[in-house]
Write an enzyme that holds these catalytic residues in place. Structure first.
Site, PDB file in Angstrom:
ATOM      1  N   HIS A 204      -0.337   4.183  -0.376  1.00  0.00           N
ATOM      2  CA  HIS A 204      -1.142   5.114   0.430  1.00  0.00           C
ATOM      3  C   HIS A 204      -1.098   6.542  -0.099  1.00  0.00           C
ATOM      4  O   HIS A 204      -1.313   7.501   0.660  1.00  0.00           O
ATOM      5  CB  HIS A 204      -0.674   5.070   1.891  1.00  0.00           C
ATOM      6  CG  HIS A 204      -1.785   5.198   2.889  1.00  0.00           C
ATOM      7  ND1 HIS A 204      -1.932   6.287   3.709  1.00  0.00           N
ATOM      8  CD2 HIS A 204      -2.806   4.359   3.197  1.00  0.00           C
ATOM      9  CE1 HIS A 204      -2.980   6.135   4.490  1.00  0.00           C
ATOM     10  NE2 HIS A 204      -3.530   4.962   4.184  1.00  0.00           N
TER      11      HIS A 204
ATOM     12  N   ASP B 130     -14.782   1.114  -1.189  1.00  0.00           N
ATOM     13  CA  ASP B 130     -15.070   0.916   0.231  1.00  0.00           C
ATOM     14  C   ASP B 130     -16.582   0.972   0.412  1.00  0.00           C
ATOM     15  O   ASP B 130     -17.223   1.963   0.063  1.00  0.00           O
ATOM     16  CB  ASP B 130     -14.393   2.011   1.054  1.00  0.00           C
ATOM     17  CG  ASP B 130     -14.479   1.761   2.551  1.00  0.00           C
ATOM     18  OD1 ASP B 130     -15.597   1.509   3.042  1.00  0.00           O
ATOM     19  OD2 ASP B 130     -13.450   1.853   3.233  1.00  0.00           O
TER      20      ASP B 130
ATOM     21  N   ASP C  74       0.851  -1.183   0.000  1.00  0.00           N
ATOM     22  CA  ASP C  74       0.000   0.000   0.000  1.00  0.00           C
ATOM     23  C   ASP C  74       0.889   1.236   0.000  1.00  0.00           C
ATOM     24  O   ASP C  74       1.494   1.578   1.009  1.00  0.00           O
ATOM     25  CB  ASP C  74      -0.902  -0.017   1.239  1.00  0.00           C
ATOM     26  CG  ASP C  74      -1.916   1.112   1.224  1.00  0.00           C
ATOM     27  OD1 ASP C  74      -1.890   1.933   0.266  1.00  0.00           O
ATOM     28  OD2 ASP C  74      -2.729   1.195   2.158  1.00  0.00           O
TER      29      ASP C  74
ATOM     30  N   HIS D 151     -11.960  -2.258   0.052  1.00  0.00           N
ATOM     31  CA  HIS D 151     -11.253  -1.570   1.132  1.00  0.00           C
ATOM     32  C   HIS D 151     -12.119  -1.639   2.382  1.00  0.00           C
ATOM     33  O   HIS D 151     -13.320  -1.417   2.326  1.00  0.00           O
ATOM     34  CB  HIS D 151     -11.044  -0.109   0.716  1.00  0.00           C
ATOM     35  CG  HIS D 151     -10.333   0.741   1.696  1.00  0.00           C
ATOM     36  ND1 HIS D 151     -10.987   1.682   2.467  1.00  0.00           N
ATOM     37  CD2 HIS D 151      -9.028   0.832   2.021  1.00  0.00           C
ATOM     38  CE1 HIS D 151     -10.109   2.314   3.224  1.00  0.00           C
ATOM     39  NE2 HIS D 151      -8.909   1.827   2.977  1.00  0.00           N
TER      40      HIS D 151
ATOM     41  N   GLU E 299      -1.059  -0.700  -4.173  1.00  0.00           N
ATOM     42  CA  GLU E 299      -2.274   0.092  -3.951  1.00  0.00           C
ATOM     43  C   GLU E 299      -1.965   1.584  -3.856  1.00  0.00           C
ATOM     44  O   GLU E 299      -0.972   1.982  -3.242  1.00  0.00           O
ATOM     45  CB  GLU E 299      -2.910  -0.395  -2.644  1.00  0.00           C
ATOM     46  CG  GLU E 299      -4.114   0.347  -2.175  1.00  0.00           C
ATOM     47  CD  GLU E 299      -4.661  -0.256  -0.894  1.00  0.00           C
ATOM     48  OE1 GLU E 299      -5.357   0.469  -0.157  1.00  0.00           O
ATOM     49  OE2 GLU E 299      -4.388  -1.447  -0.613  1.00  0.00           O
TER      50      GLU E 299
END
Length: 381
Positions: A185, A257, A183, A284, A209
């Site tokens: 981020h 998400d 990730d 997510h 990610e």
């Protein structure tokens, strides 16, 4: 059946729970939250109930359309997350009304169990390798890690080497038969991602990610073309329209998400759209038990599911909190890295309302950390 009321609960470590009540005694639960903006999201939920009170909860699509499109201003994280929690609760009511899990209402299950991954913690290669060994000992077959903390826009060769060393240590700890996801981020600039990714290719990550911030999503195609590593994104995209461009750019994994991207209704549409681009879905979910249960219901029903994030031990507070708010934690039991199909009605979990009410008396005002570069300018967390 009519919607008669609702209640919101701020619970640690950073969650917001919603209970929706009906005149037939059936209640549904949802998780409408923007992490760090829980109170703002709660106000949006309150405004939406000006419309919902007195409505038939079974008209889920009608209510989604009204709440998403009935106002002049649409979308964004707050409005989409408020709608997401409401949508989850309405699906929960529908499942409980018919005595079936939500995935049955979505067309039935296409898999018997859902693969999950666990997060790694530590800063040094040794600490990360030890964390990876712990997750493997729990039976997990996949892990995910941040390969760095704060990163300068164009980092030094030493910083790049440290990233590679951390990922190498974890790959060696878990071996070739398990998966490792990374990730970024949004901490990497596009240029940094293109520079670093080739060094990571021999370690065969399952995916990388958020290699760029969401405001640079239109530039994601350049990152995709610069590497053989599958690219994933989507936790900060909130609708099928937000995903349209990145799907065309060649991402391999979409990560909506379910508590941000319009709930079960919209996330299912995002998954269907992703399928037309041969893109897998890895929802997510660094959130609470309601969001996880809603994600799992979707996972069982969509054909292009890859793997599920979950927040046991994710590090935003007491890791036991996910299960502590449930009357029965057995639906989330992990076997060999998988969670078996949820069979209970609605979202398939039973909330311990007494525990939630006690936690809500304390509440929370969680805020994400703020990082700065060496020169004092703002850095991406």
């Amino acid at each position: 059946m009519k919607i008669t009321g609702y209640e919101l609960f701020f619970v640690e470590p950073r969650w917001l729970f919603l209970r929706v009540d009906t005149d037939e005694g059936i209640s549904g639960w949802g998780e409408p939250v923007v992490e760090g903006k829980a109170h703002t999201t709660a106000k949006a939920v309150e405004e939406m109930f000006d419309y919902l009170l007195g409505q038939d909860p079974a008209r889920i699509e009608e209510h989604w359309q009204m709440l998403a499109k009935g106002g002049f201003y649409r979308g964004g994280p707050v409005l989409s997350s408020a709608l997401a929690g409401i949508d989850q609760a309405l699906w929960d009511i529908a499942g409980k009304t018919h005595g079936v899990p939500v995935h049955q209402l979505l067309g039935g299950h296409v898999r018997d169990r859902v693969r999950i991954y666990g997060w790694l913690y530590g800063e040094t290669p040794e600490e990360l390798a030890e964390s990876a060994a712990d997750q493997v000992a729990k039976g997990l077959t996949a892990v995910k890690m941040n390969p760095c903390a704060q990163l300068e826009p164009l980092a030094t060769p030493a910083a790049i080497a440290a990233i590679v060393d951390r990922v190498t240590a974890v790959r060696e700890a878990i071996g070739p038969d398990r998966d490792l996801a990374l990730d970024f981020h949004g901490r990497f600039s596009g240029a940094m991602s293109r520079r670093v990714l080739p060094f990571l290719e021999p370690l065969l990550p399952m995916f990388v990610e958020e290699p760029v911030l969401p405001e640079f999503t239109r530039d994601l195609g350049a990152v995709v073309r610069a590497t053989s590593i599958p690219i994933a994104t989507g936790e900060r995209l909130f609708s099928r329209w937000d995903f349209r461009d990145v799907l065309g750019d060649g991402i391999a994994v979409a990560q909506p998400d379910i508590s941000h991207a319009g709930g079960i209704s919209e996330t299912r549409r995002i998954a269907a759209l992703a399928e037309t681009y041969d893109v897998l879905v890895a929802p997510h979910c660094p959130l609470g038990p309601i969001a996880l249960a809603a994600s799992l219901q979707l996972d069982f029903a969509i054909p292009n599911f890859l793997i599920q994030e979950q927040s046991l031990g994710i590090g935003y507070g007491d890791s036991s909190g996910l299960l502590g708010y449930l009357a029965d934690a057995s639906p989330f039991e992990v076997k060999d890295g998988y969670i078996d199909r949820l069979t209970g009605p609605g979202l398939g979990i039973e909330i311990d309302e007494a525990v939630i009410r006690e936690a809500a008396e304390k509440g929370h005002r969680w805020r994400n950390p703020v990082w700065r570069n060496r020169d004092g300018s703002l850095a991406s967390w």
